[in-house]
Design a protein around this motif. Structure first.
Motif, PDB file in Angstrom:
ATOM      1  N   ARG A   1     -29.346 115.318  40.126  1.00  0.00           N
ATOM      2  CA  ARG A   1     -29.538 113.947  39.684  1.00  0.00           C
ATOM      3  C   ARG A   1     -30.649 113.298  40.508  1.00  0.00           C
ATOM      4  O   ARG A   1     -30.744 113.501  41.712  1.00  0.00           O
ATOM      5  CB  ARG A   1     -28.239 113.151  39.851  1.00  0.00           C
ATOM      6  CG  ARG A   1     -27.073 113.765  39.053  1.00  0.00           C
ATOM      7  CD  ARG A   1     -27.346 113.704  37.562  1.00  0.00           C
ATOM      8  NE  ARG A   1     -26.232 114.275  36.823  1.00  0.00           N
ATOM      9  CZ  ARG A   1     -26.366 115.150  35.865  1.00  0.00           C
ATOM     10  NH1 ARG A   1     -27.572 115.594  35.529  1.00  0.00           N
ATOM     11  NH2 ARG A   1     -25.321 115.602  35.211  1.00  0.00           N
ATOM     12  N   PHE A   2     -31.426 112.441  39.874  1.00  0.00           N
ATOM     13  CA  PHE A   2     -32.581 111.842  40.541  1.00  0.00           C
ATOM     14  C   PHE A   2     -32.171 111.023  41.757  1.00  0.00           C
ATOM     15  O   PHE A   2     -32.823 111.038  42.780  1.00  0.00           O
ATOM     16  CB  PHE A   2     -33.330 110.967  39.548  1.00  0.00           C
ATOM     17  CG  PHE A   2     -34.583 110.369  40.110  1.00  0.00           C
ATOM     18  CD1 PHE A   2     -34.690 109.009  40.260  1.00  0.00           C
ATOM     19  CD2 PHE A   2     -35.655 111.171  40.481  1.00  0.00           C
ATOM     20  CE1 PHE A   2     -35.841 108.439  40.759  1.00  0.00           C
ATOM     21  CE2 PHE A   2     -36.806 110.610  40.984  1.00  0.00           C
ATOM     22  CZ  PHE A   2     -36.902 109.251  41.118  1.00  0.00           C
ATOM     23  N   LEU A   3     -31.038 110.320  41.662  1.00  0.00           N
ATOM     24  CA  LEU A   3     -30.628 109.485  42.769  1.00  0.00           C
ATOM     25  C   LEU A   3     -30.367 110.281  44.033  1.00  0.00           C
ATOM     26  O   LEU A   3     -30.322 109.733  45.125  1.00  0.00           O
ATOM     27  CB  LEU A   3     -29.351 108.703  42.413  1.00  0.00           C
ATOM     28  CG  LEU A   3     -29.482 107.591  41.391  1.00  0.00           C
ATOM     29  CD1 LEU A   3     -28.148 106.917  41.189  1.00  0.00           C
ATOM     30  CD2 LEU A   3     -30.511 106.570  41.826  1.00  0.00           C
TER      31      LEU A   3
ATOM     32  N   HIS B   1     -41.504 105.272  42.443  1.00  0.00           N
ATOM     33  CA  HIS B   1     -41.413 104.908  43.855  1.00  0.00           C
ATOM     34  C   HIS B   1     -40.467 103.745  44.061  1.00  0.00           C
ATOM     35  O   HIS B   1     -39.650 103.740  44.996  1.00  0.00           O
ATOM     36  CB  HIS B   1     -42.799 104.542  44.402  1.00  0.00           C
ATOM     37  CG  HIS B   1     -42.760 104.037  45.810  1.00  0.00           C
ATOM     38  ND1 HIS B   1     -42.922 102.715  46.135  1.00  0.00           N
ATOM     39  CD2 HIS B   1     -42.549 104.680  46.984  1.00  0.00           C
ATOM     40  CE1 HIS B   1     -42.823 102.560  47.445  1.00  0.00           C
ATOM     41  NE2 HIS B   1     -42.606 103.727  47.980  1.00  0.00           N
ATOM     42  N   ARG B   2     -40.546 102.704  43.235  1.00  0.00           N
ATOM     43  CA  ARG B   2     -39.666 101.547  43.402  1.00  0.00           C
ATOM     44  C   ARG B   2     -38.206 101.962  43.250  1.00  0.00           C
ATOM     45  O   ARG B   2     -37.354 101.591  44.073  1.00  0.00           O
ATOM     46  CB  ARG B   2     -40.014 100.456  42.384  1.00  0.00           C
ATOM     47  CG  ARG B   2     -39.233  99.163  42.625  1.00  0.00           C
ATOM     48  CD  ARG B   2     -39.554  98.108  41.580  1.00  0.00           C
ATOM     49  NE  ARG B   2     -40.888  97.572  41.690  1.00  0.00           N
ATOM     50  CZ  ARG B   2     -41.169  96.280  41.892  1.00  0.00           C
ATOM     51  NH1 ARG B   2     -40.189  95.402  42.061  1.00  0.00           N
ATOM     52  NH2 ARG B   2     -42.411  95.863  41.930  1.00  0.00           N
ATOM     53  N   TYR B   3     -37.922 102.743  42.224  1.00  0.00           N
ATOM     54  CA  TYR B   3     -36.558 103.210  41.976  1.00  0.00           C
ATOM     55  C   TYR B   3     -36.056 104.033  43.156  1.00  0.00           C
ATOM     56  O   TYR B   3     -34.950 103.828  43.670  1.00  0.00           O
ATOM     57  CB  TYR B   3     -36.569 104.050  40.697  1.00  0.00           C
ATOM     58  CG  TYR B   3     -35.242 104.270  40.038  1.00  0.00           C
ATOM     59  CD1 TYR B   3     -34.608 105.497  40.120  1.00  0.00           C
ATOM     60  CD2 TYR B   3     -34.630 103.262  39.293  1.00  0.00           C
ATOM     61  CE1 TYR B   3     -33.406 105.730  39.478  1.00  0.00           C
ATOM     62  CE2 TYR B   3     -33.428 103.480  38.651  1.00  0.00           C
ATOM     63  CZ  TYR B   3     -32.819 104.710  38.744  1.00  0.00           C
ATOM     64  OH  TYR B   3     -31.620 104.929  38.106  1.00  0.00           O
ATOM     65  N   ARG B   4     -36.898 104.945  43.599  1.00  0.00           N
ATOM     66  CA  ARG B   4     -36.522 105.832  44.689  1.00  0.00           C
ATOM     67  C   ARG B   4     -36.313 105.057  45.991  1.00  0.00           C
ATOM     68  O   ARG B   4     -35.341 105.285  46.716  1.00  0.00           O
ATOM     69  CB  ARG B   4     -37.617 106.888  44.884  1.00  0.00           C
ATOM     70  CG  ARG B   4     -37.413 107.779  46.098  1.00  0.00           C
ATOM     71  CD  ARG B   4     -38.497 108.839  46.198  1.00  0.00           C
ATOM     72  NE  ARG B   4     -38.252 109.695  47.354  1.00  0.00           N
ATOM     73  CZ  ARG B   4     -38.451 110.992  47.395  1.00  0.00           C
ATOM     74  NH1 ARG B   4     -38.901 111.602  46.322  1.00  0.00           N
ATOM     75  NH2 ARG B   4     -38.205 111.692  48.471  1.00  0.00           N
TER      76      ARG B   4
ATOM     77  N   VAL C   1     -32.463 103.173  50.199  1.00  0.00           N
ATOM     78  CA  VAL C   1     -31.819 102.172  51.043  1.00  0.00           C
ATOM     79  C   VAL C   1     -30.319 102.129  50.758  1.00  0.00           C
ATOM     80  O   VAL C   1     -29.489 102.130  51.673  1.00  0.00           O
ATOM     81  CB  VAL C   1     -32.456 100.788  50.820  1.00  0.00           C
ATOM     82  CG1 VAL C   1     -31.650  99.697  51.517  1.00  0.00           C
ATOM     83  CG2 VAL C   1     -33.895 100.769  51.314  1.00  0.00           C
ATOM     84  N   ILE C   2     -29.960 102.100  49.469  1.00  0.00           N
ATOM     85  CA  ILE C   2     -28.554 101.986  49.080  1.00  0.00           C
ATOM     86  C   ILE C   2     -27.739 103.185  49.545  1.00  0.00           C
ATOM     87  O   ILE C   2     -26.641 103.038  50.127  1.00  0.00           O
ATOM     88  CB  ILE C   2     -28.443 101.823  47.548  1.00  0.00           C
ATOM     89  CG1 ILE C   2     -28.949 100.443  47.126  1.00  0.00           C
ATOM     90  CG2 ILE C   2     -27.004 102.033  47.073  1.00  0.00           C
ATOM     91  CD1 ILE C   2     -29.177 100.302  45.631  1.00  0.00           C
ATOM     92  N   LEU C   3     -28.243 104.383  49.306  1.00  0.00           N
ATOM     93  CA  LEU C   3     -27.480 105.579  49.649  1.00  0.00           C
ATOM     94  C   LEU C   3     -27.281 105.692  51.153  1.00  0.00           C
ATOM     95  O   LEU C   3     -26.200 106.090  51.617  1.00  0.00           O
ATOM     96  CB  LEU C   3     -28.181 106.812  49.096  1.00  0.00           C
ATOM     97  CG  LEU C   3     -28.146 106.938  47.570  1.00  0.00           C
ATOM     98  CD1 LEU C   3     -29.076 108.049  47.095  1.00  0.00           C
ATOM     99  CD2 LEU C   3     -26.734 107.194  47.066  1.00  0.00           C
ATOM    100  N   ASN C   4     -28.268 105.337  51.910  1.00  0.00           N
ATOM    101  CA  ASN C   4     -28.113 105.398  53.359  1.00  0.00           C
ATOM    102  C   ASN C   4     -27.236 104.264  53.882  1.00  0.00           C
ATOM    103  O   ASN C   4     -26.497 104.447  54.856  1.00  0.00           O
ATOM    104  CB  ASN C   4     -29.482 105.403  54.026  1.00  0.00           C
ATOM    105  CG  ASN C   4     -30.165 106.753  53.874  1.00  0.00           C
ATOM    106  OD1 ASN C   4     -29.696 107.748  54.400  1.00  0.00           O
ATOM    107  ND2 ASN C   4     -31.253 106.795  53.124  1.00  0.00           N
ATOM    108  N   ALA C   5     -27.280 103.101  53.251  1.00  0.00           N
ATOM    109  CA  ALA C   5     -26.343 102.032  53.604  1.00  0.00           C
ATOM    110  C   ALA C   5     -24.911 102.483  53.344  1.00  0.00           C
ATOM    111  O   ALA C   5     -23.996 102.214  54.145  1.00  0.00           O
ATOM    112  CB  ALA C   5     -26.659 100.767  52.811  1.00  0.00           C
ATOM    113  N   ASN C   6     -24.702 103.177  52.230  1.00  0.00           N
ATOM    114  CA  ASN C   6     -23.357 103.683  51.928  1.00  0.00           C
ATOM    115  C   ASN C   6     -22.870 104.663  52.984  1.00  0.00           C
ATOM    116  O   ASN C   6     -21.687 104.651  53.367  1.00  0.00           O
ATOM    117  CB  ASN C   6     -23.348 104.352  50.551  1.00  0.00           C
ATOM    118  CG  ASN C   6     -23.347 103.362  49.410  1.00  0.00           C
ATOM    119  OD1 ASN C   6     -22.916 102.215  49.574  1.00  0.00           O
ATOM    120  ND2 ASN C   6     -23.836 103.773  48.260  1.00  0.00           N
ATOM    121  N   LEU C   7     -23.754 105.524  53.456  1.00  0.00           N
ATOM    122  CA  LEU C   7     -23.354 106.464  54.504  1.00  0.00           C
ATOM    123  C   LEU C   7     -22.930 105.726  55.773  1.00  0.00           C
ATOM    124  O   LEU C   7     -21.969 106.128  56.439  1.00  0.00           O
ATOM    125  CB  LEU C   7     -24.504 107.420  54.812  1.00  0.00           C
ATOM    126  CG  LEU C   7     -24.758 108.523  53.777  1.00  0.00           C
ATOM    127  CD1 LEU C   7     -26.044 109.260  54.095  1.00  0.00           C
ATOM    128  CD2 LEU C   7     -23.589 109.500  53.735  1.00  0.00           C
TER     129      LEU C   7
END
Length: 501
Positions: free
Chosen positions: A4-6, A110-113, A118-124
């Motif tokens: 998945r791209f995310l 780039h904007r999406y990524r 930021v979100i995925l690392n905040a979740n971690l």
């Protein structure tokens, strides 16, 4: 099986880039990805993790127009009607509205990524800090910032990739963006939550951030304002509330966010706005020599003095009609030069060679460290913005006298001849919006302001040049106010529904 791209931002079990300078609050395995089991063992390492997210905001990407939040700010203004790039250089395709309507465009990807990184690392951080054996009070400023980052990134995404939030609707059930609330969902691929669901979660995250950050002291030093304090979280909530039409919350949060903070004096207003230590800066990136992004820097595109082809041949100008509305007694008029001759004289006075172009309405608002050093601290939130949000929210709520007073408290510090406005209704709102356009010129807000207020893009009768900028008018509510999703995400994630243009 396709990934998945995310998930392409996270190698399994790995966490973002850590800071690489001893001047930062914590320094852990500089400039290398760190195993999350190794990171989340101490509070010290948790600080290094949150500093890694701070670093993402101005981290150099692939192309020159891919540098974290700096790039998004430039695109947001180039897509508006106030910043005029004078020639066909980097970002001009954004000015022409060609990037966001192309699913294969590098900027769309780039904007999406960037924001989902930021979100995925905040979740971690949110998930793993709970496992550290330490007093909760020591962990709360780290986790609180992670919640604020998650909210902020979702807010930026939903404004770009979804139809605008319409405060007049009972339920904004139009498709929004994937709402990623843990480190697993991003790997599996998600469909689009509704715009209402995204905004509801943003507000929940910001409420949690404020709860955890209230009363907490951020690390000392010049990079202190890189951290998201409770005041910054309130400022983000004020921005969100303006989009959703919650005028009461917008006014109260912006007022609380600016409480006890000072505005820049006239000398500071003309300093190039490149230092995180200026009184007005609430949130920004402190860019040290080890972290320079060279030709990717915000100041490599928006300053008047850095020695790059972009600056030399394509100076940035202010919309000529907006410039005409700035009184001569307003210090902010000195951010610009009305004629090419006066711009040339000012360049010469600042030891800038004649190889740099001079143009009418030339901007001198931003300056880099020097002609050979593109660094400058990048500001994401200023005290002045909080005054403007409060004034606008009060005016839209019908509290005209209170709105006029807040506006006066700001503008009278810029213009000694400014008098308390006696306008009401839409006339007062219009005056506030003009002041907002002047004050925040080039700081990344204009396109989003046009979208949230459901306004036309109108560059007609100005110094926008159709041969360069192509698009001079686009109506409010048209389909191109929404970006396409990147093709990589559509191909990899069958749950994503593409926007239609």
């Amino acid at each position: 099986m396709k990934k998945r791209f995310l998930n392409i931002f996270l190698v399994a079990g790995m966490l973002l880039f850590a800071p690489s300078c001893s001047d930062d609050f914590m320094d852990l395995n500089p400039s290398e990805a760190v195993n999350q089991d190794e990171v989340f063992t101490t509070v010290k390492n948790g600080w290094a993790a949150i500093n890694g997210i701070h670093r993402l905001l101005y981290q150099q990407g692939g192309d020159m127009d891919q540098c974290g939040q700096s790039a998004q700010m430039i695109y947001n203004d180039f897509m508006g009607d106030d910043v005029v790039p004078l020639t066909n250089q980097w970002f001009v395709s954004g000015t022409r509205w060609l990037q966001h309507v192309n699913a294969n465009a590098a900027h769309v990807r780039h904007r999406y990524r960037f924001y989902y990184q930021v979100i995925l690392n905040a979740n971690l951080i949110i998930e793993n800090m709970a496992n550290i054996a330490a007093p909760e009070v020591e962990k709360e400023p780290i986790v609180g910032q992670a919640y604020a980052y998650r909210a902020w990134a979702h807010f930026e995404l939903v404004q770009f990739y979804a139809e605008r939030y319409d405060p007049a609707k009972a339920n904004n059930d139009q498709l929004g963006v994937p709402l990623v609330l843990n480190s697993v969902d991003g790997r599996e691929g998600l469909g689009r939550a509704t715009v209402q669901q995204v905004y509801d979660q943003i507000k929940l995250d910001l409420a949690k951030a404020i709860e955890l950050l209230d009363g907490k002291t951020m690390p000392a030093g010049p990079a202190q304002r890189s951290h998201l304090s409770a005041a910054v979280a309130r400022g983000i909530l004020a921005r969100v509330s303006m989009v959703t039409g919650d005028w009461t919350t917008a006014a109260s949060m912006s007022n609380a966010a600016r409480a006890g903070r000072s505005l820049n004096n006239h000398e500071q207003m003309l300093s190039g706005l490149n230092s995180i230590t200026l009184p007005e800066v609430m949130w920004g990136s402190h860019v040290i020599p080890d972290h320079t992004t060279f030709f990717h820097s915000f100041f490599a595109f928006m300053s008047y003095n850095f020695n790059s082809t972009n600056i030399r041949t394509s100076p940035k100008a202010i919309n000529s009609l907006l410039y005409a509305q700035i009184p001569d007694t307003d210090i902010r008029k000195q951010w610009f030069e009305e004629t090419a001759a006066s711009a040339r004289a000012r360049l010469t006075a600042n030891s800038i060679p004649t190889t740099y172009s001079a143009a009418p309405f030339h901007s001198f608002k931003f300056s880099a460290v020097g002609t050979t050093d593109s660094r400058g601290d990048v500001t994401y939130m200023r005290v002045a913005e909080m005054f403007l949000i409060e004034a606008e929210a009060l005016a839209r709520d019908g509290q005209y006298a209170q709105a006029a007073q807040v506006l006066y408290d700001l503008v009278s510090t810029r213009d000694s001849e400014y008098t308390l406005s006696t306008l009401t209704g839409q006339d007062l709102i219009d005056e506030i919006m003009i002041q907002r356009r002047i004050e925040l010129w080039g700081e990344g807000f204009r396109w989003q302001d046009l979208k949230r207020t459901n306004s036309n893009l109108d560059r007609q009768g100005t110094n926008f040049n159709q041969s360069v900028h192509i698009l001079l008018f686009y109506p409010a509510g048209g389909p191109h106010w929404v970006s396409l999703f990147p093709r990589d995400e559509i191909n990899a994630n069958p749950k994503i529904v593409q926007n239609q243009h």
